[in-house]
Design an enzyme around this catalytic site. Structure first.
Site, PDB file in Angstrom:
ATOM      1  N   ASP A  13       0.834  -1.018   0.158  1.00 55.75           N
ATOM      2  CA  ASP A  13       0.072   0.025   0.059  1.00 55.75           C
ATOM      3  C   ASP A  13       1.319   1.289  -0.129  1.00 55.75           C
ATOM      4  OD1 ASP A  13      -1.999  -1.277   0.114  1.00 55.75           O
ATOM      5  OD2 ASP A  13      -2.392  -1.858   1.907  1.00 55.75           O
ATOM      6  N   LYS A  16       2.156   1.967  -5.235  1.00 52.34           N
ATOM      7  CA  LYS A  16       2.073   1.854  -6.608  1.00 52.34           C
ATOM      8  C   LYS A  16       1.416   1.632  -7.271  1.00 52.34           C
ATOM      9  CE  LYS A  16       2.839  -2.302  -4.483  1.00 52.34           C
ATOM     10  NZ  LYS A  16       1.930  -2.578  -3.021  1.00 52.34           N
ATOM     11  N   GLY A  40      -4.151  -4.969  -3.890  1.00 56.61           N
ATOM     12  CA  GLY A  40      -5.560  -3.653  -4.063  1.00 56.61           C
ATOM     13  C   GLY A  40      -4.748  -1.838  -4.268  1.00 56.61           C
ATOM     14  N   HIS A  41      -4.552  -2.026  -5.533  1.00 55.28           N
ATOM     15  CA  HIS A  41      -3.635  -1.370  -5.672  1.00 55.28           C
ATOM     16  C   HIS A  41      -5.066   0.412  -6.925  1.00 55.28           C
ATOM     17  CE1 HIS A  41      -0.169  -4.198  -7.806  1.00 55.28           C
ATOM     18  NE2 HIS A  41      -0.711  -3.797  -5.798  1.00 55.28           N
ATOM     19  N   GLN A 223       1.995  -6.258  -3.464  1.00 53.75           N
ATOM     20  CA  GLN A 223       2.232  -6.170  -1.710  1.00 53.75           C
ATOM     21  C   GLN A 223       3.987  -5.369  -2.156  1.00 53.75           C
ATOM     22  OE1 GLN A 223       1.584  -9.682  -3.243  1.00 53.75           O
ATOM     23  NE2 GLN A 223      -0.891  -8.827  -2.518  1.00 53.75           N
TER      24      GLN A 223
HETATM   25  P1  GDP Z   1      -0.587   0.669  -3.576  1.00 53.79           P
HETATM   26  O1  GDP Z   1      -1.262  -0.894  -3.194  1.00 53.79           O
HETATM   27  O2  GDP Z   1       0.865  -0.128  -3.229  1.00 53.79           O
HETATM   28  O3  GDP Z   1      -1.003   0.780  -4.666  1.00 53.79           O
HETATM   29  O4  GDP Z   1      -1.704   1.712  -2.674  1.00 53.79           O
HETATM   30  P2  GDP Z   1      -3.122   1.505  -2.327  1.00 53.79           P
HETATM   31  O5  GDP Z   1      -3.392   1.959  -3.363  1.00 53.79           O
HETATM   32  O6  GDP Z   1      -3.764   0.318  -1.612  1.00 53.79           O
HETATM   33  O7  GDP Z   1      -2.665   2.219  -1.441  1.00 53.79           O
HETATM   34  C1  GDP Z   1      -1.964   3.595  -1.095  1.00 53.79           C
HETATM   35  C2  GDP Z   1      -3.174   5.078  -1.537  1.00 53.79           C
HETATM   36  O8  GDP Z   1      -3.000   6.321  -1.618  1.00 53.79           O
HETATM   37  C3  GDP Z   1      -4.455   4.741  -2.148  1.00 53.79           C
HETATM   38  O9  GDP Z   1      -5.519   5.450  -2.184  1.00 53.79           O
HETATM   39  C4  GDP Z   1      -3.722   6.010  -3.537  1.00 53.79           C
HETATM   40  O10 GDP Z   1      -4.626   7.237  -4.539  1.00 53.79           O
HETATM   41  C5  GDP Z   1      -3.309   7.061  -2.047  1.00 53.79           C
HETATM   42  N1  GDP Z   1      -2.034   8.045  -2.281  1.00 53.79           N
HETATM   43  C6  GDP Z   1      -1.415   7.675  -3.425  1.00 53.79           C
HETATM   44  N2  GDP Z   1      -0.124   8.717  -3.922  1.00 53.79           N
HETATM   45  C7  GDP Z   1      -0.567   9.947  -2.710  1.00 53.79           C
HETATM   46  C8  GDP Z   1      -0.610  10.736  -2.345  1.00 53.79           C
HETATM   47  O11 GDP Z   1       0.742  11.053  -2.534  1.00 53.79           O
HETATM   48  N3  GDP Z   1      -1.343  11.559  -1.806  1.00 53.79           N
HETATM   49  C9  GDP Z   1      -2.145  10.760  -0.659  1.00 53.79           C
HETATM   50  N4  GDP Z   1      -2.635  12.097  -0.019  1.00 53.79           N
HETATM   51  N5  GDP Z   1      -3.107  10.361  -1.305  1.00 53.79           N
HETATM   52  C10 GDP Z   1      -1.775   9.059  -2.014  1.00 53.79           C
HETATM   53  P1  IMO Z   2      -1.050  -3.917  -1.590  1.00 52.35           P
HETATM   54  O1  IMO Z   2      -0.741  -5.282  -3.056  1.00 52.35           O
HETATM   55  C1  IMO Z   2      -0.926  -4.399   2.565  1.00 52.35           C
HETATM   56  C2  IMO Z   2      -1.291  -8.314   3.782  1.00 52.35           C
HETATM   57  C3  IMO Z   2      -2.057  -8.923   4.561  1.00 52.35           C
HETATM   58  C4  IMO Z   2      -1.317 -10.045   5.761  1.00 52.35           C
HETATM   59  C5  IMO Z   2      -0.771 -10.659   5.090  1.00 52.35           C
HETATM   60  C6  IMO Z   2      -0.786 -11.698   4.380  1.00 52.35           C
HETATM   61  O2  IMO Z   2      -2.296  -3.845  -2.449  1.00 52.35           O
HETATM   62  O3  IMO Z   2       0.120  -3.284  -1.588  1.00 52.35           O
HETATM   63  P2  IMO Z   2      -2.448 -12.944   2.176  1.00 52.35           P
HETATM   64  O4  IMO Z   2      -4.176 -12.593   1.857  1.00 52.35           O
HETATM   65  O5  IMO Z   2      -1.461 -12.146   1.050  1.00 52.35           O
HETATM   66  O6  IMO Z   2      -1.834 -14.422   2.490  1.00 52.35           O
HETATM   67  O7  IMO Z   2      -2.103 -11.992   3.923  1.00 52.35           O
HETATM   68  O8  IMO Z   2      -0.497 -10.038   3.956  1.00 52.35           O
HETATM   69  N1  IMO Z   2      -1.319  -8.290   2.500  1.00 52.35           N
HETATM   70  C7  IMO Z   2      -0.956  -6.781   1.779  1.00 52.35           C
HETATM   71  N2  IMO Z   2      -0.986  -5.980   3.234  1.00 52.35           N
HETATM   72  N3  IMO Z   2      -1.154  -4.308   0.495  1.00 52.35           N
HETATM   73  C8  IMO Z   2      -1.292  -5.350  -0.226  1.00 52.35           C
HETATM   74  O9  IMO Z   2      -1.117  -6.054  -1.304  1.00 52.35           O
HETATM   75  C9  IMO Z   2      -1.770  -6.810   0.746  1.00 52.35           C
HETATM   76  N4  IMO Z   2      -1.244  -8.145   0.309  1.00 52.35           N
HETATM   77  C10 IMO Z   2      -1.410  -8.459   1.165  1.00 52.35           C
HETATM   78  O10 IMO Z   2      -3.384  -7.586   5.114  1.00 52.35           O
HETATM   79  O11 IMO Z   2      -1.311  -9.761   6.577  1.00 52.35           O
HETATM   80 MG    MG Z   3      -2.672  -1.649  -1.907  1.00 51.03          MG
END
Ligand code: GDP
Ligand code: IMO
Ligand code: MG
Length: 433
Positions: A13, A16, A40-41, A223
């Site tokens: 999270d 990416k 979840g991207h 991840q």
């Molecule tokens: P990922 O799994 O690495 O793709 O990240 P996630 O999408 O799970 O979580 C990142 C969250 O931060 C998302 O809701 C993005 O829209 C948000 N986001 C990304 N870059 C920024 C930033 O520079 N500032 C803020 N406030 N939010 C951001």
């Molecule tokens: P993105 O790609 C954050 C965590 C789960 C749990 C552990 C194992 O959005 O960064 P699993 O279901 O993979 O067997 O769970 O890994 N986890 C993540 N945490 N971002 C993710 O993906 C994750 N995918 C799995 O919360 O701790």
């Molecule tokens: Mg994510």
């Protein structure tokens, strides 16, 4: 053969999705190499929020092709639902998306078993996403997995489900859980087969041929390195290899094809689920950062645990990825703080530790040592050039660079594509070199 890996350097999270979407305008392919719909991207396009779990984030750029590599585990139902969601935005998906035939399938019993195992782990719960990820990878390793290519032939598919059934029937029975019927499992998965089958290809040949003809490829990690099965905070990890080593096995390419690994880090730390988190903030700061950063899981909606930037953990990720250029995300989230802490090293058993030790299973085993920096205390989402950032924000970035020995060439100050500061585009991607 330019293949650039984008990898999360914390516990997932990091942002990416935004980085990949941003860089994808300059490439031909985006390929996922591991994980499944546990990811979840989030990408914001024209103010609209799109969350991708399985399909590479590059699908939002209409000129791009996307590959789901053999190292990914594919839940057919989740796959088809996501394809339809993306199509609902008006984008064509089916002519641009390919699934490697060696990708393993997440079967309905994997999802069920994931929940059953978590329920029985008690205090040792991992806090999985409940998507059956670990169970599908376990079957792959145990050599009774079912692969995407098995969807080409119904007899073969049914035969495999029947062969592996007794094992699961025994397991479910021993847990006192309801049994399941082979025909029900077959029907459930086969309902998605016609949508998926046309996308299944020899992904290894396809991506290697594309690289040979000079195509530019971004490898999208899911991840983060600290959740890596081999190098993360085991056992509180996922069941695949997000670290760049996973790219070669996950896509079937040579290490020589990788030209660069770019790390993505947040300006602070978060983690979802259980496991050691040495720099986790106490309340009320933990909840404040969660609120400012919208730190709720993009997949499960769970509250993410929040903490300070951890250089000790990051040094391990940089070491594993050979990473010298970082994308620093969500700097804007820290804008309300008068002071910001950065963990420079741990004390473990009274000894100074600079790099994340492998045996750590509990945050209490390490004491974080912090440097305190001044906050900038003003909004920065409108800033578009590095020099316009408040001096305290630049000092924060320089301090991080010094502590970890990597350049932060991409600074994100908001979720939108536009809310980005590029300090050095060439050194960051080298995609057009
Ligand atoms: P990922 O799994 O690495 O793709 O990240 P996630 O999408 O799970 O979580 C990142 C969250 O931060 C998302 O809701 C993005 O829209 C948000 N986001 C990304 N870059 C920024 C930033 O520079 N500032 C803020 N406030 N939010 C951001
Ligand atoms: P993105 O790609 C954050 C965590 C789960 C749990 C552990 C194992 O959005 O960064 P699993 O279901 O993979 O067997 O769970 O890994 N986890 C993540 N945490 N971002 C993710 O993906 C994750 N995918 C799995 O919360 O701790
Ligand atoms: Mg994510």
């Amino acid at each position: 053969m330019p293949l650039v890996v984008i990898v999360g350097c914390q516990w997932g999270d990091e942002g990416k999705g935004k980085v990949i979407d941003f860089l994808a305008h300059d490439v031909d392919w985006v390929a996922r190499y591991q994980g499944g719909n546990n990811a979840g991207h989030t990408v914001i396009v024209d103010g609209k929020r799109i969350v991708l779990h399985l399909i590479p984030s590059g699908i939002l750029r209409p000129q791009l092709k996307c590959m789901i590599g053999g190292g990914v585990v594919v839940d057919p139902q989740a796959m088809v639902e996501e394809m339809r969601e993306v199509e609902a935005t008006g984008l064509d998906v089916r002519s641009r998306l390919f699934i490697s035939e060696t990708a393993h399938l997440i079967m309905p019993y994997h999802r069920k078993l994931d929940h059953m195992m978590e329920a029985r782990r008690g205090d040792n719960k991992i806090g999985t996403t409940g998507r059956g990820i670990g169970c599908a990878y376990s079957d792959k390793v145990a050599r009774h997995g079912i692969r995407a290519l098995d969807l080409r032939d119904k007899d073969q598919f049914v035969r495999k489900v029947k062969t592996f059934s007794p094992f699961y029937q025994h397991l479910f029975q021993s847990y006192g859980e309801d049994m399941w019927r082979v025909d029900e499992v077959v029907d459930e998965v086969w309902a998605y087969r016609d949508d998926i089958a046309p996308l299944i290809v020899d992904g290894v040949s396809l991506i290697n041929d594309e690289l040979k003809r000079g195509a530019r490829v971004l490898a999208e990690g899911a991840q983060g390195i600290l959740l890596d099965l081999d190098f993360g905070t085991y056992p509180f990890v996922t069941s695949s290899n997000p670290s760049p080593g996973g790219v070669c096995t996950g896509l079937g390419i040579s290490p020589r094809a990788v030209s660069k690994c770019i790390g993505v880090v947040k300006a602070y730390s978060t983690r979802v689920g259980a496991g050691p988190f040495v720099t986790e903030c106490d309340e009320p700061l933990n909840s404040q950062i969660r609120e400012w950063g919208g730190e709720f899981g993009a997949t499960t909606g769970r509250a993410r645990r929040c903490g300070w930037f951890d250089c000790v953990a990051l040094r391990r990720s940089l070491q594993l990825g050979g990473i010298t250029n970082l994308a620093l995300m969500k700097l804007d989230v820290l804008s309300n703080l008068p002071e910001i802490k950065v963990c420079t090293h741990y004390l473990v058993g009274g000894k100074r530790v600079d790099i994340l030790p492998f045996g750590l299973e509990d945050s209490e085993q390490a004491t974080p040592i912090y440097e305190t920096l001044k906050g900038w205390n003003k909004p920065i989402r409108d800033v578009r050039s590095y020099d316009e950032l408040p001096v305290q924000a630049r000092d924060y970035i320089s301090a991080l660079e010094d502590f970890v020995g990597a350049k932060m060439d991409f600074v994100s100050v908001g979720p939108d594509r536009a809310e980005t500061i590029f300090r050095n585009q060439d050194s960051f991607t080298q995609l057009t070199a």
